[in-house]
Design an enzyme around this catalytic site. Sequence first.
Site, PDB file in Angstrom:
ATOM      1  N   ASP A  62      20.907 -34.584  -5.179  1.00  0.00           N
ATOM      2  CA  ASP A  62      20.954 -34.923  -6.597  1.00  0.00           C
ATOM      3  C   ASP A  62      21.520 -36.337  -6.728  1.00  0.00           C
ATOM      4  O   ASP A  62      22.727 -36.553  -6.550  1.00  0.00           O
ATOM      5  CB  ASP A  62      21.827 -33.891  -7.325  1.00  0.00           C
ATOM      6  CG  ASP A  62      21.817 -34.102  -8.829  1.00  0.00           C
ATOM      7  OD1 ASP A  62      21.775 -35.275  -9.264  1.00  0.00           O
ATOM      8  OD2 ASP A  62      21.835 -33.099  -9.562  1.00  0.00           O
ATOM      9  N   ASP A 371     -46.109 -26.516 -12.065  1.00  0.00           N
ATOM     10  CA  ASP A 371     -45.071 -27.291 -11.370  1.00  0.00           C
ATOM     11  C   ASP A 371     -45.310 -28.784 -11.569  1.00  0.00           C
ATOM     12  O   ASP A 371     -45.990 -29.206 -12.526  1.00  0.00           O
ATOM     13  CB  ASP A 371     -45.054 -26.870  -9.881  1.00  0.00           C
ATOM     14  CG  ASP A 371     -43.709 -27.079  -9.211  1.00  0.00           C
ATOM     15  OD1 ASP A 371     -43.433 -28.213  -8.799  1.00  0.00           O
ATOM     16  OD2 ASP A 371     -42.931 -26.103  -9.104  1.00  0.00           O
ATOM     17  N   ARG A 441     -27.199 -57.000  -6.834  1.00  0.00           N
ATOM     18  CA  ARG A 441     -27.502 -56.061  -5.743  1.00  0.00           C
ATOM     19  C   ARG A 441     -28.889 -56.379  -5.185  1.00  0.00           C
ATOM     20  O   ARG A 441     -29.828 -56.584  -5.948  1.00  0.00           O
ATOM     21  CB  ARG A 441     -27.452 -54.624  -6.245  1.00  0.00           C
ATOM     22  CG  ARG A 441     -27.486 -53.633  -5.102  1.00  0.00           C
ATOM     23  CD  ARG A 441     -27.667 -52.227  -5.606  1.00  0.00           C
ATOM     24  NE  ARG A 441     -26.459 -51.568  -6.090  1.00  0.00           N
ATOM     25  CZ  ARG A 441     -25.486 -51.102  -5.311  1.00  0.00           C
ATOM     26  NH1 ARG A 441     -25.530 -51.274  -4.009  1.00  0.00           N
ATOM     27  NH2 ARG A 441     -24.460 -50.475  -5.832  1.00  0.00           N
ATOM     28  N   LYS A 481     -38.433 -24.914 -14.810  1.00  0.00           N
ATOM     29  CA  LYS A 481     -37.901 -25.091 -13.449  1.00  0.00           C
ATOM     30  C   LYS A 481     -37.241 -26.463 -13.415  1.00  0.00           C
ATOM     31  O   LYS A 481     -37.903 -27.482 -13.639  1.00  0.00           O
ATOM     32  CB  LYS A 481     -39.031 -25.005 -12.428  1.00  0.00           C
ATOM     33  CG  LYS A 481     -38.585 -25.242 -10.982  1.00  0.00           C
ATOM     34  CD  LYS A 481     -39.708 -24.923 -10.020  1.00  0.00           C
ATOM     35  CE  LYS A 481     -39.432 -25.407  -8.614  1.00  0.00           C
ATOM     36  NZ  LYS A 481     -40.586 -25.229  -7.731  1.00  0.00           N
ATOM     37  N   ASP A 483     -35.611 -29.205 -11.404  1.00  0.00           N
ATOM     38  CA  ASP A 483     -35.543 -29.646 -10.011  1.00  0.00           C
ATOM     39  C   ASP A 483     -34.585 -30.833  -9.857  1.00  0.00           C
ATOM     40  O   ASP A 483     -34.183 -31.472 -10.849  1.00  0.00           O
ATOM     41  CB  ASP A 483     -36.956 -30.018  -9.526  1.00  0.00           C
ATOM     42  CG  ASP A 483     -37.172 -29.679  -8.061  1.00  0.00           C
ATOM     43  OD1 ASP A 483     -36.184 -29.649  -7.309  1.00  0.00           O
ATOM     44  OD2 ASP A 483     -38.333 -29.456  -7.673  1.00  0.00           O
ATOM     45  N   CYS A 531     -33.344 -25.625  -8.963  1.00  0.00           N
ATOM     46  CA  CYS A 531     -34.060 -25.978  -7.743  1.00  0.00           C
ATOM     47  C   CYS A 531     -33.548 -27.349  -7.312  1.00  0.00           C
ATOM     48  O   CYS A 531     -33.172 -28.164  -8.157  1.00  0.00           O
ATOM     49  CB  CYS A 531     -35.564 -26.043  -8.022  1.00  0.00           C
ATOM     50  SG  CYS A 531     -36.557 -26.523  -6.593  1.00  0.00           S
ATOM     51  N   ASP A 553     -37.665 -24.270   0.185  1.00  0.00           N
ATOM     52  CA  ASP A 553     -39.100 -24.578   0.230  1.00  0.00           C
ATOM     53  C   ASP A 553     -39.762 -23.915   1.432  1.00  0.00           C
ATOM     54  O   ASP A 553     -40.988 -23.960   1.569  1.00  0.00           O
ATOM     55  CB  ASP A 553     -39.316 -26.099   0.316  1.00  0.00           C
ATOM     56  CG  ASP A 553     -39.197 -26.767  -1.053  1.00  0.00           C
ATOM     57  OD1 ASP A 553     -39.334 -26.066  -2.069  1.00  0.00           O
ATOM     58  OD2 ASP A 553     -38.958 -27.989  -1.089  1.00  0.00           O
TER      59      ASP A 553
HETATM   60  C1  GLA Z   1     -39.370 -29.723  -4.741  1.00  0.00           C
HETATM   61  C2  GLA Z   1     -39.329 -28.229  -4.978  1.00  0.00           C
HETATM   62  C3  GLA Z   1     -40.719 -27.661  -4.880  1.00  0.00           C
HETATM   63  C4  GLA Z   1     -41.633 -28.367  -5.861  1.00  0.00           C
HETATM   64  C5  GLA Z   1     -41.604 -29.856  -5.609  1.00  0.00           C
HETATM   65  C6  GLA Z   1     -42.395 -30.611  -6.657  1.00  0.00           C
HETATM   66  O1  GLA Z   1     -39.653 -30.022  -3.421  1.00  0.00           O
HETATM   67  O2  GLA Z   1     -38.457 -27.593  -4.077  1.00  0.00           O
HETATM   68  O3  GLA Z   1     -40.698 -26.275  -5.143  1.00  0.00           O
HETATM   69  O4  GLA Z   1     -41.249 -28.081  -7.181  1.00  0.00           O
HETATM   70  O5  GLA Z   1     -40.284 -30.359  -5.620  1.00  0.00           O
HETATM   71  O6  GLA Z   1     -42.376 -31.964  -6.446  1.00  0.00           O
END
Ligand code: GLA
Length: 729
Positions: A62, A371, A441, A481, A483, A531, A553
């Site tokens: 202390d 997709d 850059r 989806k 990604d 994803c 994938d």
């Molecule tokens: C990634 C995903 C796939 C598909 C591709 C599309 O690789 O994992 O399932 O959707 O992108 O470009």
Amino acid sequence: MKLIAYDEGKRLFVLDNGRFAYTIYVNDAGYLETVYFGASRAEYGDIDCVRGAWESASPHYDVARGVELGYADKFKSDAAPLEISPHGVWDKRGAPVILRGADGAFETDFRYESYRIYAGLPALEGLPHAHGEGVETLELTLRDRAHDALLRLNLSLFADKNVLVKNVEIENVGKEPLRVLRAMSLQLDLPSADYDLVHFCGRWGKERDWCENPVHDGVQEISSNFGRSSADENPFVFLKARGADEAQGEAIGFNLIYSGNFKFRAFVGMYRALHVTYGINDEDFEWLLASGERFTAPQAIIAYSDEGIDAMSAALHRFVHENLNTYQGLGEHRPVLFNSWEGCYFDFDTARILAYIDASHKIGTELFVLDDGWFGARSDDSRGLGDWWVNKEKVDLHKVMAHCKELGMKFGIWFEPEMVDFDSDLFRAHPEYTLGWKEGRTELTLARHQFHLDFACDAVVENIYAQMKAFLEEYHVDYIKWDYNRTVAEHFSNALPPERQGEVYHRLVLGYYRLIGRLTAEYPHIMFEGCASGGGRFDLGTMYYCPQIWCSDESDPAQRMDIQFNTSYGYPLSAIASHVNDSKVAPYRTKAALALFGTYGYEMNPELLTEEEIADLAETAELYKKYHHKVIAEGTLYRLRAPHKCNYMCMQSVSQDKTASLVLFMNKLKEGDRFRFVRLRGLDAEKRYRNDFDGQVHTGEYYMRVGLNFSREWLQEFDCRRVLLTEAK
Ligand code: GLA
């Protein structure tokens, strides 16, 4: 039932749900000692149980009074199991939190101040977090001896599952700014290091490989510095007591409700105790905390089992369903999904998609997903990301969606919101939206020809939000989806000053949560699927928004078997998005059986299927519609043979009412002369079940004591058997 209590006299917090318990003692010096962690007991109070044979240390002086501070508690300040180890003093095991004050000093030393116990969980602003009923929280407030800072340690325990949620919040209560150099969500000190550490490393197409090592002296670290949770290491790890297996022994699972950089660190020092810290990776992390501001660390999860690894997984699976995911359709049947990607990649037009829809209808598709390739100038993977307007010359989406509707199918679409191609309108108009962009850059890294957008900048997130919103207002899709096809490099944000560049990694994750959080709130009926180049962001942060995440994938069943099996240790089967594709390694029937132990969907050119293949797939789709929700999505998973331990794999899921069960058996190498006898688990011993493998009826006891004999036929490489057991009245 009261889950958390404080014994004032003993200064002891007891968290106990009747099966799992955790006790914390406030010692003389104000440190929180973790006295007990394990199966529930009848009595607590023996705070000496974790003490060593050493003498009490007197580690403080202390300065004002010029005296040594003595403590009645015989705790060893560098070895006692603690909740929050200090930094820059005796304890060198690794503090969970490190602050740096305006004077530059590093010392950080939190001591107990007060507590609060309440029903429910803390809601974390801007971060995905656990929720639900039947849970109590202990909030412990500590004050730093070195800086004007408070630390709030939250521990929440569930009544009906052995899951503990932990996190910390740091508040600057002084006038000067503080720098947070480390903010781990949890510390867990255990008095023994007799465990094996299991983690799941991998890469694209080979996610979540089983890695098991004994806990050893020194440091073991499982981490990601890729800017996402990553395919390289998954944030789910577990400790298993020596000798424990799927059905017996102690297992302790750890995970983080977070999608960015993480670090799980296990340290064993000379005392041979185990010191775990877990949270946001502190590499290149530094957060500037102005006066009055708070930093909230993501929630970490601990799942405890003394009944084997499967029981630990079951607790985590139920946690995801009941206390994490926020999708409103979680309790309902999930539609059979057809994804266009592997069937035609970028090579489609309206006519081709309409033909795919018709052909996929024959194999039971209920949700058709278009997709990558429908937007901007996206004719291949080198252009278009960032331009989220429909390429009407390529595809008439209104027509496609109308056709789905005619056939009673839902419709979904692909986005990759956090990315931009240099060949895009967005990049041409706003190069400064790119992560890492700055004057002077000369080079920026590319991955799949694309850059990462600077999601640490609000204007960037707003731009993508506005584009997605405009699309969603015109096209009423049922599914997205989401990604994310590269990792983070050049983690520099144009929008932040130099002293805030240590915040970039975390702010990217916060930007992702802000966007997906806003869209899921505004369109609650839309099912979002995560994803990231397959399963590169398979984590609890994403799972808060997405009831399912594309697992990998890789759809070759020989590889996929391991990926799905291993993913299930930390995540429910119903979150593991899995499709039947046209890999030549095995017949469609095999691939369908495997996909059934995930979410079940398709990804191939459906026009090339033979009549026999169509019949096989349609049959599995029917089985899926009838049993999947009850047996797989809401059932309990048992791992009967792990593929990393023997030459075949077998897993089983049983409905809650034990009237039905699905078994998946897959051979690895051909070994005709070996028995493949598998005892089932989790059935009702007295119920009688018919199995569709040999058509016989036996009691649950028979299946659990004798088992199913898969060696009556000469099994070839990767032969697969799917067995349905239903109660025979
Ligand atoms: C990634 C995903 C796939 C598909 C591709 C599309 O690789 O994992 O399932 O959707 O992108 O470009």
